[in-house]
Write an enzyme that holds these catalytic residues in place. Structure first.
Site, mmCIF file in Angstrom:
data_model
loop_
_atom_site.group_PDB
_atom_site.id
_atom_site.type_symbol
_atom_site.label_atom_id
_atom_site.label_comp_id
_atom_site.label_asym_id
_atom_site.label_seq_id
_atom_site.Cartn_x
_atom_site.Cartn_y
_atom_site.Cartn_z
ATOM 1 N N GLY A 49 0.799 -1.215 0.000
ATOM 2 C CA GLY A 49 0.000 0.000 0.000
ATOM 3 C C GLY A 49 0.833 1.265 0.000
ATOM 4 O O GLY A 49 0.309 2.358 -0.133
ATOM 5 N N HIS A 50 2.149 1.123 0.130
ATOM 6 C CA HIS A 50 3.020 2.311 0.240
ATOM 7 C C HIS A 50 4.209 2.172 -0.690
ATOM 8 O O HIS A 50 5.316 1.941 -0.223
ATOM 9 C CB HIS A 50 3.495 2.473 1.691
ATOM 10 N N PHE A 51 4.107 2.263 -1.911
ATOM 11 C CA PHE A 51 2.976 2.587 -2.766
ATOM 12 C C PHE A 51 2.900 1.528 -3.856
ATOM 13 O O PHE A 51 3.947 1.064 -4.284
ATOM 14 C CB PHE A 51 3.146 3.970 -3.409
ATOM 15 N N ILE A 101 8.169 2.228 -1.183
ATOM 16 C CA ILE A 101 9.174 2.962 -0.410
ATOM 17 C C ILE A 101 8.861 2.811 1.067
ATOM 18 O O ILE A 101 7.712 2.610 1.464
ATOM 19 C CB ILE A 101 9.265 4.455 -0.800
#
Length: 157
Positions: free
Chosen positions: A37-39, A44
């Site tokens: 989810g990041h990203f 990252i």
């Protein structure tokens, strides 16, 4: 680095009590659900986890300086800067030093590098209190062994 357990420090590389400095290493996992989810498509390391890595590094330094008699807790983050991205699989070198000590608190400056490139830095304030219970002290003793904390710096009853 075990992100899901907030164990962000893999090993202590150098601990200098006289100079009040510490250097640790942390290997960012190649694969972790946090990166989904990041990203998506551009994973990252979240900035908040970089700050937590600097806080844990500083915490080990403070534990050593306080002879493992008091537990430091992050109280304030000042001037945190994300200067570049940290990607999965990178090896972080984190340095911290004490810049001020007061009655019941300490201030550190910490930096994260990947190779020679500065990726993040911050000034952190900690309050410290006697260990609130034996379970936390026991947990910290176990983690200290895992990360290579100098065992002679830990007083044992």
């Amino acid at each position: 680095m075990q992100l899901e357990y907030f164990q962000l420090i893999d090993r202590i590389v150098d601990l200098n009590i006289g100079e009040r400095t510490i250097t640790v290493e942390a290997q960012v996992p190649q694969h972790n659900t946090i990166f989904e989810g990041h990203f998506p498509g551009y994973p990252i390391m979240p900035g908040v986890l970089l700050i937590e890595s600097m806080a844990q590094t500083s915490g080990w330094l403070l534990l050593a300086l306080m002879k493992f008699e008091r537990m430091p807790f992050l109280a304030a983050v000042k001037e945190a800067k994300m200067r570049g991205f940290v990607s999965p699989g990178e090896l972080l070198t984190i340095n911290a030093s004490v810049v001020h000590e007061g009655s019941g608190y300490s201030i550190t400056e910490a930096k994260i590098r990947v190779g020679s490139k500065l990726r993040s830095n911050s000034t952190l304030t900690f309050s410290h209190i006697p260990f609130p219970n034996p379970d936390l002290r026991g947990h910290m003793d176990a983690v200290a062994k895992r990360v290579g904390f100098p065992q002679q710096a830990i007083p044992h009853d």
